[in-house]
Structure formats: structure tokens, C-alpha cells
Design a protein around this motif. Structure first.
Motif, PDB file in Angstrom:
ATOM      1  N   PHE A 124       0.840  -1.204   0.000  1.00  0.00           N
ATOM      2  CA  PHE A 124       0.000   0.000   0.000  1.00  0.00           C
ATOM      3  C   PHE A 124       0.869   1.246   0.000  1.00  0.00           C
ATOM      4  N   ASP A 125       0.472   2.229  -0.807  1.00  0.00           N
ATOM      5  CA  ASP A 125       1.157   3.519  -0.745  1.00  0.00           C
ATOM      6  C   ASP A 125       0.150   4.655  -0.955  1.00  0.00           C
ATOM      7  N   ALA A 126       0.495   5.825  -0.424  1.00  0.00           N
ATOM      8  CA  ALA A 126      -0.389   6.989  -0.477  1.00  0.00           C
ATOM      9  C   ALA A 126       0.442   8.252  -0.610  1.00  0.00           C
ATOM     10  N   LEU A 127      -0.135   9.251  -1.249  1.00  0.00           N
ATOM     11  CA  LEU A 127       0.545  10.529  -1.434  1.00  0.00           C
ATOM     12  C   LEU A 127      -0.372  11.661  -1.002  1.00  0.00           C
ATOM     13  N   LYS A 164       4.176   5.804  -9.326  1.00  0.00           N
ATOM     14  CA  LYS A 164       3.033   5.529 -10.207  1.00  0.00           C
ATOM     15  C   LYS A 164       2.170   4.424  -9.607  1.00  0.00           C
ATOM     16  N   ASN A 165       0.939   4.361 -10.107  1.00  0.00           N
ATOM     17  CA  ASN A 165      -0.025   3.324  -9.685  1.00  0.00           C
ATOM     18  C   ASN A 165      -0.161   3.258  -8.162  1.00  0.00           C
ATOM     19  N   ILE A 166      -0.386   4.421  -7.555  1.00  0.00           N
ATOM     20  CA  ILE A 166      -0.519   4.453  -6.098  1.00  0.00           C
ATOM     21  C   ILE A 166      -1.948   4.086  -5.692  1.00  0.00           C
ATOM     22  N   ASP A 167      -2.104   3.752  -4.424  1.00  0.00           N
ATOM     23  CA  ASP A 167      -3.422   3.339  -3.930  1.00  0.00           C
ATOM     24  C   ASP A 167      -4.293   4.514  -3.516  1.00  0.00           C
ATOM     25  N   LEU A 168      -3.676   5.541  -2.918  1.00  0.00           N
ATOM     26  CA  LEU A 168      -4.464   6.644  -2.355  1.00  0.00           C
ATOM     27  C   LEU A 168      -3.788   7.978  -2.646  1.00  0.00           C
ATOM     28  N   THR A 211      -8.978   8.710  -4.968  1.00  0.00           N
ATOM     29  CA  THR A 211      -8.544  10.096  -4.746  1.00  0.00           C
ATOM     30  C   THR A 211      -9.546  10.795  -3.843  1.00  0.00           C
ATOM     31  N   ILE A 212      -9.033  11.562  -2.886  1.00  0.00           N
ATOM     32  CA  ILE A 212      -9.884  12.310  -1.961  1.00  0.00           C
ATOM     33  C   ILE A 212      -9.712  13.803  -2.221  1.00  0.00           C
ATOM     34  N   PHE A 213     -10.846  14.462  -2.428  1.00  0.00           N
ATOM     35  CA  PHE A 213     -10.856  15.927  -2.515  1.00  0.00           C
ATOM     36  C   PHE A 213     -11.335  16.463  -1.161  1.00  0.00           C
ATOM     37  N   SER A 214     -10.499  17.218  -0.497  1.00  0.00           N
ATOM     38  CA  SER A 214     -10.880  17.825   0.775  1.00  0.00           C
ATOM     39  C   SER A 214     -11.436  19.213   0.487  1.00  0.00           C
ATOM     40  N   ALA A 215     -12.753  19.318   0.425  1.00  0.00           N
ATOM     41  CA  ALA A 215     -13.397  20.580   0.048  1.00  0.00           C
ATOM     42  C   ALA A 215     -14.736  20.700   0.751  1.00  0.00           C
ATOM     43  N   GLY A 216     -15.118  21.927   1.074  1.00  0.00           N
ATOM     44  CA  GLY A 216     -16.365  22.171   1.779  1.00  0.00           C
ATOM     45  C   GLY A 216     -17.582  22.038   0.878  1.00  0.00           C
TER      46      GLY A 216
END
Length: 770
Positions: free
Chosen positions: A660-663, A684-688, A713-718
Motif C-alpha cells: 500500500f502507498d499513499a501521497l 506511479k499506480n498508487i493506492d491513495l 482520490t480524496i478531494f478535501s473541500a467544503g
């Protein structure tokens, strides 16, 4: 026979429990009426008279149907425009007026009105609103969802008040003042609030208002927090002891005026409900008043026992307001009182008042501690000792002095000024002492929010402890029965063997929590915050809304996190760093990582000042700096230079655990993205992926996304933020590439568990598995 069994032989308890079951079943599900069947079976087992068994059953069923009809009426849609009347519960803060109004059918409505001018605000501040009737127009909206499962829930708050939805008033027109007995008393309360403000020194105003009439709006957050840490918050509330002292002083005063004892008793019984209204009419106040009145009646005209009196007051209260069972103050008030009543013979074994004082605090805290953890996730350890001197100090010295000072302010002459001159330095000394005591470390136990199962285990341990104390069993058994549930609570939140990553919904901002197995290492990336825009002073709320204190800290405490090993501030933007200072004040931080040169920005000043005050090391980080804990590697992959220029100098953190890897990229934009993938072609080809700059169109370029090819992918937005994040263009880019993504503003806080080859995903508003 042990006291617990004696408690269950009192018939009124069964009636009170049947009312409680009926209220819960009416609110939640008819299936919970099965608990009424269990109660009846227990009555049969205890060989209670058949009359009582039938009566308990009938009362429970009748109460259930009555509550169901009452709640159904509350849920009827509000027809607008309509006439609403202000209750005594309202608050003016900044440009907004919030509170509860009542319609012609007696239904409670929570309303929100925004003043159009400073003059309008001043006018409404200058008059008591209780009883004022308005024809209102507006729209009813659903309460906003909490950002995470440990945050304040407006929906639950309204549920405890018997109110549904929020009426946002767009226009209103005053009709008349609806006069009533309670309205007149509430108006006098308002005048008394203003009188104390105008006659008491500013340093004594908040305390006098809180102690004398239960008005706590003037108590600042720092003072309130100090009382919470020491476990003496109840001293600022109107409690049973408080009512008893006021009643005793009033009763003895009548006797000194040669009023006959019987007449004085009747006057006291009449006056106490008036004082309850004057003191704000909270559940703890009414419970205290009902208890004192019933005890007075017991002493003179009745054979009712004190525990029966508690049950009768409970029945009366719930029949009048069945939703009150969801109010935290109601729950704690009755539990604490029950603890005192049914452990009184244990306390009376000791002749020393110091030992008795300790056990009074002990039994109260023991019975309510599971509930305290469930609602607040922490409890004060120091309260067991601090309450010994502070309860008599507040009850028998500070409270009577405040009563005397209030009386003197109505009299001509210099008497009040002289008393204030004498008392204020003494009270300021006590305040300084409280500040010193609350600053001592390790006063709070924070195991996190217990599950319902653990809550049940804790209460079982409490009852076993009471039983062992009652039969005077060996002390080691008492300690074991007490400590075993506490150890279960303390370690339950840490008993996990997976990597946890939480994207906290802080609105328009970033805050990401990383927990290693068994919480061996806790890392917090950014703290959220608000971009505060200049506005007129009269519109500014006090205290201001703080993301760190009101969103991030409850989440950390709800998970039982007491220490943050590394606090990473990716860059110096308000929506990433403004909440940091509040977090440092509440949670221990071992070290802070920042982007090189970012400390020079003004927005970092509060964080730097607090970190220096607490001697927390601040370390600037560059690409290739790394550390490893267990089998998890943390490595900074950005920035490469020491000159801070903004978003493109955000700290970029890469995490790897097995496959597992994340950026996490902070607010990295396209220029930084191009340089990063050029520098690290193997990335490349990361998990998160935590998308840069909340999904702005200036980031998440096609080249960057193509190379990383993230599984999620997570977007941190209101939600509905003014910037339109994440950009439709960026979202479409992910969709075209068939890449999964989530937005915190849409699904709430996102919790990810990394288990071997699988990511388990949980969100505040929905649940998914990946």
C-alpha cells in the motif's frame, strides 16, 4: 439486603422505568416496548403485588401512545406564514438571532434570523423577547449534518428540545406581547441579567449571573474549559445543593420575620417554581426544585421516601417533556442524584467530613463516568480531590456572598461598593488558583467514545462496585471490579492492527489523521481553518467559530487520541493551519513539521507562539527527509528548495506500508506537480491520493493523474464552497480516466483502513467497501 436490591423494591422505580421505556420506544421504535415486558417479568420475579404489575404495564402502554401522539403532532409541517411566540431560550450573537419559538399549538420551533442593521440588533438586545409574538415568513430547512460522528449534532440537539427542523426567517412583523405568568417571570429574569451587568464589577458579572439565575452566556471559553479540566463545571450550574441552600436561606429568613413554620413551608413551595423559571428552567433546575419540594412535603405531610421522591419527579418531568430524556444535563442530573441517595449509608459510615466529601464525589463520578465518556469522550481525574475544597467553598461561601451582593445592589448607600471592594480581590485570587490548578498535566482521562457494548460493561462494573462496597467486601475485589471495565475502555480504541487514515471534514480546508496499528504513531497533516474576511464589528460572533476546537479536537478525542507524535503543516494558508493553536492547547504534540520558510508568514504566528510556549520543537522539512515506524515508511517528496513562495512549496508526504502507498500533496498546483513527477518517475499506480489544492483546476493535471493512476482520490473541500472546489473540469478528468474519487463536503469525514491488500472505506453519511 443490599442497598441495590432495596432500591428495586421501591414501587415508584418501576413506574419511572415504564415511563422511560415508553419515551424511548415512542422516539425510536415500537419494538423497544419489549423492554417493558422484561420489566414486568422482573416485577413478577420480585413478587410485586399484582396491582402494581398491572399498573406498571398499563402506565407504560398508555404513556407510549400518549408520547407517540405528542411526537406525531410535533412532526406536522409548519404552515407559513404563521404566528410564533418567543420562549426564554434565545441568543443574539454577531448578526444572528437564534432560539426557540412556540406556535399556537404549543409546538417548539427552532428559528434563525439575521439582523439587517446594527440598529435592529441593538433594539432586540435592549428588550426581553420572551412572550413577543411575530407573524413570520421563511423556509424550514433540515439541520446540517455533523462533519463526523464525534461532532456536535444539531439534529440530536433539536431532538432533545422537542423541536423539528430549522426555520430560517426571511421576514417578520411584530404582533403583540403574549402575557402569562411565566412570561412575566422571564421578563424579570432579563431585567435581573441587565441589573447584574450594570451593578457588578465586570470580573464578577459572569459568575453572579450563572450562580444566581443560571445565565451562562457571559462565561468565556477559557474559564469554562478550566472548570471542565478540574471537574467542577457543576459548581457553575444551579444544582440540587444550590437550590437547597437558597431554600434554606429563604425559609430561615421567613422564620426570623416571625412567619409561622406552616405558612413559611407553603410560601417556599409556591416560590420555588417561580425561582425555577427565573433560573432558566433547565432540567437540572426543575429536577432540583421538584426534589426539594417533595422532600419538604415528605418532612411535613407525607411518608414518601427520598428515592421515591426522585422517581416521582422523574415521572412528572418525562410526562411533561418526553424528549428531555435525550438531554445530557437531564441524564447526568438524575444519575448523580440517584448515586447520592442510594449510597448515602455507605458515605455515612465515615465520620471524617473530608472522607465523606471524597466519597460523595466518588459515587457521583462512578455512576456517571460511562455517560460522561459517551457524550464528552473524557473525564477529569483531579475532580475527586478538587471537589473536596471547592464544593463547600462555592456552596457555603461564594453563593451566599453573591446573594448578599445582589441584595445590596438594590439598596441605597455605599454598602455594595464596599463589599465589592472587599470581595473582588479574594475572588480574583481564587480564579488565579483555578488557572494554576487546571494547567497541571495529566488531569484528564481520554479513552475515546465507548461503543454501546462497552457502555453496558462499564455500567455493570459500576453496579458490581456499589454492591461490593455495600456488603463491605475486600478492597481488592472493589478495585478489580472498578478497574477491569476502565482498562477495557482505555485500550479498546487502540486495539487495532491496521493502518488508519482519516480525512476529517473541516469544510473548506485540509486535516488528515494517520494512525499506525495500536496507535504506535499518530500523525496529523494540517488542522483546517477559516479564511476570515473583513466584516463590520457588530456582525462578528463572539467567540468566533474555530475549526480546530470545534471539529478537529472532538474527532481526536472521540478516537481516544491523547498525543500527536507529528503535526505536519503543509503550508501557510489559513484553511490548513488556523486550527493548529487550538489543537496544541487541547492535545499534546511531540513535534511540528513545516515547509521551509513558511514560519515567516503572519498566519503562522499563533501556532509558533503556542509551540514556543509549550517548548514543542518545530522542524523545517525538505524532500527525501524520512522516518520509519514499524513497517510503515514516511518520506517527504516535496519541496526541493528552502524559499517559501506559497502553494507549490507545500510539504508532500509519501507513505508506504507493504504493497500500500499513499501521497498527500497539500495545495500543490500544476507547476509543482510537473516537477514532482519529473523528479520521481517511479511514483506511479498508487493506492491513495489526496488531491492538491482541494481539486482546483490549477492542480490535478492530466499528466500528473495519468502517471500516479490512483485507485482512490480524496478531494478535501467544503460543501457548496464559494470556490467551486473540486472543479467540474477536474472531476470530469477523473471520471474519463475511470478513477474513483470522493469529496469530504459530500460524504463527510472519510475513514480508510488498510488491511493487507484491501482498503475498507467508511464515511460519515454513507458506507462503502472497496
Amino acid at each position: 439486603m443490599i442497598y441495590l436490591i432495596k432500591f428495586f423494591t421501591h414501587k415508584t422505580l418501576f413506574y419511572a422505568l415504564s415511563i422511560l421505556v415508553a419515551a424511548i420506544a415512542a422516539h425510536e421504535s415500537v419494538r423497544l416496548l419489549m423492554l417493558l415486558g422484561l420489566l414486568v417479568l422482573y416485577c413478577i420475579y420480585r413478587r410485586i403485588e399484582i396491582f402494581h404489575i398491572i399498573s406498571v404495564s398499563v402506565l407504560g402502554l398508555v404513556a407510549f401512545f400518549y408520547f407517540s401522539i405528542l411526537l406525531k403532532d410535533l412532526n406536522k409541517p409548519l404552515q407559513l406564514p404563521t404566528v410564533l411566540t418567543w420562549t426564554g431560550e434565545y441568543k443574539i450573537n454577531g448578526s444572528k438571532l437564534r432560539g426557540f419559538m412556540e406556535d399556537d399549538e404549543g409546538r417548539i420551533v427552532y428559528v434563525l434570523y439575521e439582523f439587517q442593521s446594527e440598529e435592529e440588533k441593538r433594539f432586540h438586545q435592549s428588550i426581553p423577547l420572551v412572550g413577543k409574538q411575530y407573524v413570520v415568513e421563511g423556509v424550514v430547512v433540515e439541520p446540517s449534518k455533523p462533519p463526523h460522528k464525534y461532532a456536535f449534532s444539531m439534529e440530536n440537539y433539536l431532538k432533545g428540545k422537542g423541536a423539528k427542523g430549522i426555520l430560517e426567517i426571511s421576514n417578520w412583523r411584530f404582533v403583540k406581547t403574549k402575557t402569562s405568568f411565566s412570561q412575566r417571570i422571564s421578563s424579570h429574569r432579563y431585567k435581573l441579567i441587565k441589573h447584574i451587568e450594570s451593578t457588578f464589577p465586570q470580573t464578577l458579572t459572569a459568575e453572579a449571573q450563572a450562580l444566581l439565575i443560571g445565565y451562562q452566556e457571559q462565561v468565556d471559553h477559557e474559564t469554562s474549559r478550566a472548570y471542565q479540566i478540574l471537574g467542577i463545571t457543576h459548581l457553575f450550574a444551579i444544582s440540587g445543593l444550590h437550590i437547597a441552600i437558597v431554600s434554606f436561606m429563604f425559609f430561615q429568613g421567613l422564620l426570623r420575620l416571625n412567619v409561622r413554620r406552616e405558612i413559611a413551608t407553603i410560601v417556599l413551595i409556591v416560590i420555588l417554581p417561580i425561582y425555577a423559571i427565573l433560573a432558566g428552567g433547565t432540567p437540572s433546575v426543575w429536577r432540583s426544585v421538584l426534589m426539594v419540594e417533595l422532600v419538604v412535603l415528605i418532612r411535613y405531610k407525607s411518608h414518601l421516601t427520598v428515592d421515591d421522591a426522585l422517581c416521582v419527579s422523574f415521572i412528572c418531568f418525562v410526562l411533561l417533556e418526553p424528549w428531555s430524556i435525550y438531554q445530557v444535563g437531564f441524564q447526568l442530573s438524575y444519575l448523580a442524584t440517584a448515586a447520592l441517595i442510594f449510597s448515602s449509608h455507605i458515605i455515612n459510615r465515615f465520620s471524617s467530613w473530608i472522607v465523606q466529601s471524597f466519597f460523595i464525589t466518588f459515587v457521583c463520578q462512578l455512576l456517571v463516568y460511562p455517560l460522561l465518556l459517551f457524550h464528552f469522550y473524557e473525564m477529569s481525574i483531579s475532580s475527586f480531590m478538587v471537589n473536596i475544597p471547592f464544593v463547600p467553598l462555592f456552596s457555603f461561601i461564594i453563593l451566599p456572598i453573591n446573594i448578599l451582593l445582589l441584595v445590596l445592589t438594590f439598596l441605597p448607600g455605599p454598602f455594595a461598593s464596599i463589599m465589592f471592594w472587599l470581595y473582588e480581590p479574594c475572588r480574583l485570587f481564587i480564579t488565579k488558583l483555578i488557572e494554576v490548578l487546571q494547567s497541571l498535566p495529566y488531569q484528564l482521562w481520554n479513552p475515546g467514545k465507548p461503543s454501546l457494548f462497552l457502555l453496558a460493561i462499564a455500567f455493570v462494573g459500576v453496579f458490581i462496585t456499589f454492591y461490593l462496597l455495600d456488603i463491605r467486601d475486600k478492597w481488592y475485589k472493589v478495585v478489580i471490579s472498578l478497574l477491569l471495565p476502565i482498562l477495557c475502555l482505555h485500550f479498546s480504541g487502540k486495539a487495532f492492527n491496521e493502518l488508519k487514515i482519516s480525512f476529517i471534514n473541516v469544510g473548506q480546508g485540509d486535516s488528515i489523521l494517520i494512525e499506525l496499528p495500536f496507535q504506535k504513531e499518530v500523525v496529523l497533516i494540517d488542522t483546517g481553518g477559516l479564511l476570515r474576511f473583513q466584516q463590520e464589528e457588530w456582525k462578528m460572533p463572539s467567540p468566533p467559530y474555530e475549526v480546530g476546537r470545534q471539529i478537529v479536537v472532538p474527532y481526536l478525542k472521540g478516537k481516544g487520541i491523547n498525543v500527536i507524535d507529528k503535526l505536519i503543516i503543509t503550508h501557510a494558508d489559513a484553511d490548513h493551519v488556523e486550527g493548529a493553536e487550538e489543537i496544541l492547547k487541547e492535545i499534546k504534540v511531540v513535534e511540528i513539521h513545516i515547509s521551509p520558510g513558511s514560519y515567516k508568514k503572519e498566519i503562522m504566528d499563533d501556532l509558533i507562539t503556542e509551540a514556543v510556549k509549550q517548548q514543542i520543537p518545530i522542524k523545517e522539512q525538505l524532500s527525501l527527509n524520512h522516518w520509519k515506524v514499524q513497517n510503515v515508511t514516511f518520506q517527504y517528496v516535496w519541496p526541493d528548495e528552502t524559499t517559501y513562495e506559497g502553494n507549490n512549496d507545500s510539504l508532500g508526504l509519501y507513505i508506504k506500508k507493504g504493497n500500500f502507498d499513499a501521497l498527500f500533496t497539500g495545495d500543490l498546483e500544476k507547476e509543482g506537480e510537473y516537477e514532482l513527477i519529473s523528479k520521481l518517475p517511479e511514483l506511479k499506480n498508487i493506492d491513495l491520493l489526496k488531491a492538491g489544492h482541494h481539486g482546483s483546476k490549477t492542480s490535478s493535471t492530466e499528466e500528473f493523474i495519468n502517471q500516479l493512476n490512483p485507485s482512490l482520490t480524496i478531494f478535501s473541500a467544503g460543501e457548496n464552497n464559494r470556490y467551486g472546489h473540486p472543479s467540474k473540469e477536474v472531476v470530469e478528468r477523473f471520471n474519463q480516466l475511470e478513477l474513483s474519487s470522493l469529496v469530504t463536503g459530500e460524504v463527510g469525514t472519510i475513514e480508510i483502513k488498510v488491511e493487507e491488500e484491501q482498503l475498507k472505506l467508511e464515511t460519515t453519511y454513507t458506507r462503502e467497501n472497496q
